[in-house]
Design a protein around this motif. Structure first.
Motif, PDB file in Angstrom:
ATOM      1  N   PHE A  85      -9.963  31.000  83.338  1.00 17.09           N
ATOM      2  CA  PHE A  85     -11.411  30.966  83.100  1.00 17.09           C
ATOM      3  C   PHE A  85     -11.728  31.395  81.670  1.00 17.09           C
ATOM      4  CE2 PHE A  85     -15.363  33.444  82.908  1.00 17.09           C
ATOM      5  CZ  PHE A  85     -16.284  32.447  83.231  1.00 17.09           C
ATOM      6  N   LEU A  86     -11.066  32.456  81.185  1.00 15.72           N
ATOM      7  CA  LEU A  86     -11.353  33.001  79.862  1.00 15.72           C
ATOM      8  C   LEU A  86     -10.853  32.108  78.735  1.00 15.72           C
ATOM      9  CD1 LEU A  86     -10.447  36.750  80.530  1.00 15.72           C
ATOM     10  CD2 LEU A  86     -12.744  35.812  80.208  1.00 15.72           C
ATOM     11  N   VAL A  87      -9.814  31.311  79.009  1.00 10.75           N
ATOM     12  CA  VAL A  87      -9.185  30.533  77.945  1.00 10.75           C
ATOM     13  C   VAL A  87     -10.071  29.371  77.484  1.00 10.75           C
ATOM     14  CG1 VAL A  87      -7.952  28.754  79.277  1.00 10.75           C
ATOM     15  CG2 VAL A  87      -6.882  29.744  77.235  1.00 10.75           C
TER      16      VAL A  87
ATOM     17  N   PRO B   1     -12.448  33.722  67.785  1.00  8.23           N
ATOM     18  CA  PRO B   1     -12.599  35.099  68.280  1.00  8.23           C
ATOM     19  C   PRO B   1     -13.449  35.209  69.548  1.00  8.23           C
ATOM     20  CG  PRO B   1     -14.084  34.737  66.448  1.00  8.23           C
ATOM     21  CD  PRO B   1     -13.310  33.453  66.602  1.00  8.23           C
ATOM     22  N   LYS B   2     -14.055  34.102  69.991  1.00 12.84           N
ATOM     23  CA  LYS B   2     -14.944  34.158  71.154  1.00 12.84           C
ATOM     24  C   LYS B   2     -14.204  34.618  72.415  1.00 12.84           C
ATOM     25  CE  LYS B   2     -18.201  30.607  69.560  1.00 12.84           C
ATOM     26  NZ  LYS B   2     -18.786  29.283  69.860  1.00 12.84           N
ATOM     27  N   TYR B   3     -12.913  34.273  72.505  1.00 17.13           N
ATOM     28  CA  TYR B   3     -12.119  34.704  73.664  1.00 17.13           C
ATOM     29  C   TYR B   3     -12.120  36.230  73.779  1.00 17.13           C
ATOM     30  CZ  TYR B   3      -7.885  36.064  76.179  1.00 17.13           C
ATOM     31  OH  TYR B   3      -6.989  36.677  77.031  1.00 17.13           O
ATOM     32  N   PHE B   4     -11.885  36.908  72.660  1.00 15.06           N
ATOM     33  CA  PHE B   4     -11.818  38.373  72.686  1.00 15.06           C
ATOM     34  C   PHE B   4     -13.196  38.984  72.950  1.00 15.06           C
ATOM     35  CE2 PHE B   4      -8.161  37.032  70.118  1.00 15.06           C
ATOM     36  CZ  PHE B   4      -7.150  37.647  70.833  1.00 15.06           C
ATOM     37  N   VAL B   5     -14.241  38.313  72.486  1.00 16.47           N
ATOM     38  CA  VAL B   5     -15.601  38.753  72.807  1.00 16.47           C
ATOM     39  C   VAL B   5     -15.838  38.646  74.313  1.00 16.47           C
ATOM     40  CG1 VAL B   5     -18.057  38.257  72.501  1.00 16.47           C
ATOM     41  CG2 VAL B   5     -16.517  38.166  70.526  1.00 16.47           C
ATOM     42  N   ALA B   6     -15.377  37.538  74.917  1.00 17.21           N
ATOM     43  CA  ALA B   6     -15.551  37.338  76.357  1.00 17.21           C
ATOM     44  C   ALA B   6     -14.790  38.394  77.157  1.00 17.21           C
ATOM     45  CB  ALA B   6     -15.082  35.939  76.753  1.00 17.21           C
ATOM     46  N   VAL B   7     -13.560  38.706  76.720  1.00 15.18           N
ATOM     47  CA  VAL B   7     -12.773  39.748  77.399  1.00 15.18           C
ATOM     48  C   VAL B   7     -13.480  41.088  77.304  1.00 15.18           C
ATOM     49  CG1 VAL B   7     -10.611  41.051  77.331  1.00 15.18           C
ATOM     50  CG2 VAL B   7     -10.570  38.569  77.094  1.00 15.18           C
ATOM     51  N   GLY B   8     -13.973  41.417  76.113  1.00 12.58           N
ATOM     52  CA  GLY B   8     -14.694  42.674  75.939  1.00 12.58           C
ATOM     53  C   GLY B   8     -15.959  42.723  76.781  1.00 12.58           C
ATOM     54  N   PHE B   9     -16.662  41.595  76.856  1.00 10.88           N
ATOM     55  CA  PHE B   9     -17.885  41.534  77.661  1.00 10.88           C
ATOM     56  C   PHE B   9     -17.565  41.726  79.140  1.00 10.88           C
ATOM     57  CE2 PHE B   9     -21.008  39.136  80.150  1.00 10.88           C
ATOM     58  CZ  PHE B   9     -22.195  39.711  79.699  1.00 10.88           C
ATOM     59  N   LEU B  10     -16.477  41.096  79.608  1.00 12.89           N
ATOM     60  CA  LEU B  10     -16.089  41.205  81.015  1.00 12.89           C
ATOM     61  C   LEU B  10     -15.817  42.654  81.405  1.00 12.89           C
ATOM     62  CD1 LEU B  10     -15.071  40.086  83.757  1.00 12.89           C
ATOM     63  CD2 LEU B  10     -12.821  39.821  82.674  1.00 12.89           C
ATOM     64  N   TRP B  11     -14.938  43.302  80.654  1.00 11.60           N
ATOM     65  CA  TRP B  11     -14.567  44.664  81.028  1.00 11.60           C
ATOM     66  C   TRP B  11     -15.642  45.677  80.644  1.00 11.60           C
ATOM     67  CZ3 TRP B  11     -11.318  45.101  84.677  1.00 11.60           C
ATOM     68  CH2 TRP B  11     -10.341  44.125  84.865  1.00 11.60           C
ATOM     69  N   GLY B  12     -16.452  45.359  79.660  1.00 12.92           N
ATOM     70  CA  GLY B  12     -17.601  46.205  79.362  1.00 12.92           C
ATOM     71  C   GLY B  12     -18.620  46.173  80.497  1.00 12.92           C
ATOM     72  N   THR B  13     -18.814  44.994  81.087  1.00 13.23           N
ATOM     73  CA  THR B  13     -19.710  44.858  82.232  1.00 13.23           C
ATOM     74  C   THR B  13     -19.194  45.665  83.419  1.00 13.23           C
ATOM     75  OG1 THR B  13     -20.355  42.636  81.512  1.00 13.23           O
ATOM     76  CG2 THR B  13     -20.783  43.216  83.823  1.00 13.23           C
TER      77      THR B  13
END
Length: 326
Positions: A255-257, A262-274
């Motif tokens: 899903f993340l790929v 750099p958007k991938y790393f933003v998405a990962v950070g957003f996921l675990w930040g949530t």
């Protein structure tokens, strides 16, 4: 054929306007890059419109839309020339030449990326278009092998084709991690389809050797590198195919790929930040014991998602050094 006529007509028009060098280089640009209808339309608009300020806006929009397409930068170059900004035009022209030479690599990356997302129909279409012009490029053949390995239709025959092709590529490029990852994946899949017990014993040894070579040659990840990102995600996909405990992790990663760095790393950070925010809210309403359990589960999930594959890769790489495999 119509696209080729338009391509040559544009080059002829450049010559008529005195842009002889640009016209000559345009004829050597990748035709596959010109086949993108939106890029073609915006390019023609940028170089044809008389209002220079409007032409520059169109060219800048084209560069933002297709930064890897050489025609986007060529359009900006020609607009800058009309404005008399020769220094900026030269810079745009250099970028156009750069992306004209790297376009096959970009197309191969796109095929890998589509395969990682499971978009095999799109990957096959991009592959067919790319093979018309770049069938001799090894990166494109490697991407073709990824499509073959991922295909379910006539899987046995396609796996044999993929293994044969990847073995040739591994001999030519022995330190390419994607080749070894795909070869390990193809061998492992073929093992599952093989009835002979002797072959079933031999295949894991071959796959493990390629796992080690893959791990040893994986590049360092960074926040912007597409090459390293694709290599790691192909390794991630391969490990999930071969080790059932990683399949759940790959479902999330798949899903993340869809986002590239750099958007991938933003998405990962957003996921675990949530997840962290939801835990903070839950703390206000849940009993301490239940909240502690949720924190433990979330922490284990984070470790599983972010560290299981790097840890396994490190173990394989260490095994490579210990055994002296090259």
């Amino acid at each position: 054929m119509a696209a080729n006529r338009e391509f040559d007509e544009i080059a002829a028009e450049f010559e008529a306007q005195g842009f002889h060098r640009e016209a000559g280089l345009l004829r050597r640009f990748p035709r596959t890059a010109w086949d993108d209808e939106l890029v073609k339309g915006m390019f023609i608009a940028a170089v044809s419109v008389r209002d220079i300020s409007r032409a520059e806006k169109v060219a800048q929009q084209l560069v933002k839309f297709a930064p890897e397409n050489p025609f986007a930068h060529l359009a900006l170059c020609l607009v800058k020339l009309k404005q008399g900004q020769t220094v900026e035009a030269a810079k745009a022209f250099d970028r156009a030449l750069h992306f004209a030479s790297t376009f096959p690599t970009y197309r191969a990356q796109k095929i890998h990326w589509l395969c990682l997302q499971g978009k095999l129909d799109e990957a096959r279409q991009v592959l067919r278009d790319t093979m018309k012009e770049y069938a001799d490029r090894w990166e494109v053949q490697r991407a073709r092998a990824h499509v073959l390995v991922s295909s379910e239709w006539r899987a046995a025959n396609r796996l044999k084709q993929a293994i044969k092709l990847l073995e040739q590529l591994a001999r030519l490029h022995p330190k390419d991690p994607i080749t070894h990852a795909l070869l390990a994946q193809a061998i492992w899949k073929e093992r599952q389809r093989t009835a002979s017990s002797e072959w079933r014993m031999e295949k894991p040894k071959q796959a493990m050797r390629h796992f080690r070579l893959m791990a040893r040659n994986l590049p360092a990840l960074n926040f912007t590198g597409i090459d390293a990102f694709i290599a790691w995600e192909v390794a991630n996909q391969t490990l999930a195919e071969c080790f059932p405990l990683l399949k759940l992790n790959w479902l999330l990663e798949r899903f993340l790929v869809r986002w590239l760095p750099p958007k991938y790393f933003v998405a990962v950070g957003f996921l675990w930040g949530t997840v962290a925010i939801l835990l903070a809210i839950a703390k206000l309403f849940l009993p301490p014991n239940f909240f502690t359990l949720l924190v433990t589960i979330a922490s284990l999930a984070f470790i599983y998602n972010r560290f299981s594959v790097p840890l396994l890769v490190w173990l394989f790489a260490r095994g490579t050094r210990d055994r002296g495999l090259e």
